[in-house]
Scaffold this active site. Structure first.
Site, PDB file in Angstrom:
ATOM      1  CG  HIS A 112       0.235   6.265  -0.447  1.00 52.75           C
ATOM      2  ND1 HIS A 112      -0.764   7.036  -0.966  1.00 52.75           N
ATOM      3  CD2 HIS A 112      -0.332   5.552   0.572  1.00 52.75           C
ATOM      4  CE1 HIS A 112      -1.905   6.802  -0.291  1.00 52.75           C
ATOM      5  NE2 HIS A 112      -1.669   5.908   0.640  1.00 52.75           N
TER       6      HIS A 112
ATOM      7  CG  HIS B 255      -1.812   1.154   1.380  1.00 50.06           C
ATOM      8  ND1 HIS B 255      -3.142   1.119   1.031  1.00 50.06           N
ATOM      9  CD2 HIS B 255      -1.590   2.399   1.856  1.00 50.06           C
ATOM     10  CE1 HIS B 255      -3.690   2.313   1.276  1.00 50.06           C
ATOM     11  NE2 HIS B 255      -2.765   3.106   1.782  1.00 50.06           N
ATOM     12  CD  GLU B 256       1.467   3.607   3.746  1.00 55.24           C
ATOM     13  OE1 GLU B 256       1.677   4.721   3.211  1.00 55.24           O
ATOM     14  OE2 GLU B 256       0.404   3.338   4.347  1.00 55.24           O
TER      15      GLU B 256
ATOM     16  CD  GLU C 236      -5.748   5.618   0.771  1.00 56.49           C
ATOM     17  OE1 GLU C 236      -4.846   6.457   1.022  1.00 56.49           O
ATOM     18  OE2 GLU C 236      -5.801   4.510   1.331  1.00 56.49           O
TER      19      GLU C 236
END
Ligand code: MG
Length: 485
Positions: A261, A257-258, A287
């Site tokens: 980003h 997830h990160e 997001e």
């Protein structure tokens, strides 16, 4: 008249430098700062914020003059739009309001933590009332059409309205309910209780970083209580994860997830760094990147095939399962009370609950005292489960104690836009199977990252995908993935 833009950009360079410093101060606060440093760090942060505010306010006259110029290109128009939004906020919201919010939230975070631990909503509610009041005041001062919540939405996601969200939810909720009712999932999975050694899991996470081809000279990963990403510049982007010691999925998917980003931050236009448009366009679009990598890529069969040998190499307990079992473990859909543990399907319903409650607190149609009961009713209506306590209900999220209203919908926007990317990218399965992540990154750069904040979110989507938020793609993705089991 080029001189005017140049003069604005020269002043803005100090804002950029202050943002750089703030990012680093915040990263340090969450990672390595000794505990007792918090109070002074808070004061220093507030001072730097004030400095930034003053520089931006000092640019007002020039920005207004520049806005009247004819023949500006898209980049210059974008810079003026972004600066005008900041000027608008700082002009309408006095620094006393920000300070008041800052003071109350530094108490509220402590009280909220204890209230959640002891299931005591009453101890938190007086503070929440003040936080709601301040947010209502901000909405009134900012101005809005149709609904005061629109003012708060716009601060978080430029141009987003309750109409957009209502239409997204009306498209997506029935599909999610259909997926949930037709998908048979185990109520428990034995892997959820298996403990791992942190050093083993670190090796898995380091391998994930390599699989995703993150540029090590521009990127690092550390540990913090809540995973996050910070981009200091396109050549210095940092993520964090946490090691809970149990249920290895959480740390693993937080890394993916990160990393999503981080890829956005790394691929922002370097030639526009230090300008107002050299940054990511919004929280919702940010997001969409993290969720695309985490859910669409990370939880796909093809990706599981890539990571499976790494999992079995470092985590002995994975050996007794085959890929298909691990794939299913990563994709259990199960309505539950806690948002942060929710699967990619029911997650959206948790946002629906928060959206309705925030909207009604801000328009005053419910009071803070009525909110816990409404929370439980809406959980039953949307998610189909009723929390047995406020700790597992209205007290579970950190956001309100930090003063944030209007930011939950960003997560829903993230899923909707991730669905749009999925349907437009083409050949995704092949890219994943061949570990050709540079093609995936290239697509995302081409459609989203290269533009920084030149265009507001809806316009960016229209230019790149031919349409603004369209939840049909997310609906199709969920149906395809979960109803073809
Ligand atoms: Mg995120």
């Amino acid at each position: 008249m080029v001189g005017l833009i140049d003069s604005i950009l020269q002043k803005y360079e100090s804002v950029w430098a202050l943002n750089h410093a703030l990012s680093l101060m915040n990263w340090d606060l969450e990672t390595y700062m000794p505990e007792d440093g918090a109070a002074r760090r808070g004061e220093a942060t507030a001072s730097v914020e004030l400095l930034k505010r003053n520089i931006i306010l000092s640019m007002r006259e020039e920005v207004e003059r520049a806005a009247k110029q004819e023949g500006l290109d898209d980049i210059n128009k974008g810079m003026i739009r972004v600066l005008k939004r900041q000027l608008d906020f700082y002009t309408k919201i006095p620094s006393e309001t920000i300070e008041k919010l800052y003071r109350i939230t530094s108490t509220a975070s402590v009280v909220w933590r204890k209230a959640r631990a002891t299931n005591d909503f009453k101890s938190f509610s007086p503070l929440l009332k003040t936080i709601v009041e301040i947010n209502r005041e901000i909405a009134e001062k900012m101005g809005y059409t149709k609904h005061p919540y629109n003012a708060l939405l716009d601060i978080n996601e430029e141009g987003l309205t309750t109409e957009d969200l209502d239409s997204i939810l009306s498209q997506i909720v029935p599909v999610i309910k259909d997926v949930v009712s037709k998908t048979h999932m185990p109520s428990k999975h034995e892997l959820e209780k298996v403990r791992y050694k942190e050093e083993d899991m670190r090796r898995v996470n380091e391998s994930l970083i390599d699989i995703l081809q993150m540029p090590r000279k521009k990127f690092r990963m550390d540990v913090s209580a809540h995973p996050f990403t910070v981009g200091m510049s396109v050549s210095d982007v940092r993520i964090t994860t946490r090691y809970e010691g149990i249920d290895f999925r959480s740390t693993m998917f937080s890394v993916i997830h990160e990393a999503g980003h981080a890829i956005y931050e790394l691929q922002l236009p370097s030639e526009l760094e230090k300008t107002p448009v050299g940054v990511a366009v919004s929280g919702g679009i940010h997001e969409s990147q993290s969720r695309f990598w985490e859910n669409v890529i990370g939880r796909s069969r093809e990706f599981v095939e890539i990571v499976y040998p790494i999992l079995t190499k470092y985590l002995d307990f994975v050996k007794k399962y085959d890929h298909e079992e691990i794939y299913r473990y990563f994709n259990i859909v199960r309505p539950s009370t806690i948002r942060v543990d929710a699967d990619e399907v029911t997650y959206n319903l948790h946002i629906a609950v928060r959206y309705e409650i925030e909207k009604r607190l801000i328009d005053g149609s419910i009071s803070v005292d009525e909110a816990p009961e409404l929370w439980n009713e809406l959980m039953e209506k949307y998610v189909g489960v009723r929390p047995s306590s406020d700790s597992d209900g209205i007290l579970q999220d950190i956001h309100w104690s930090g003063g944030a209203f209007g930011s939950f919908p960003n997560y829903l926007i993230g899923n909707v836009v991730a669905g749009m990317i999925y349907s437009k990218i083409g050949k995704l399965r092949r890219y994943i199977t061949e570990q050709d992540f540079s093609s995936v990154k290239g697509f995302l750069k081409d459609k989203i990252h290269q533009y920084g904040s030149i265009y507001p979110p809806k316009e960016l989507l229209k230019r790149s995908f031919g349409e603004s938020y369209n939840a049909e793609h997310l609906a199709m993705y969920l149906r395809e993935k979960y109803l073809s089991y």
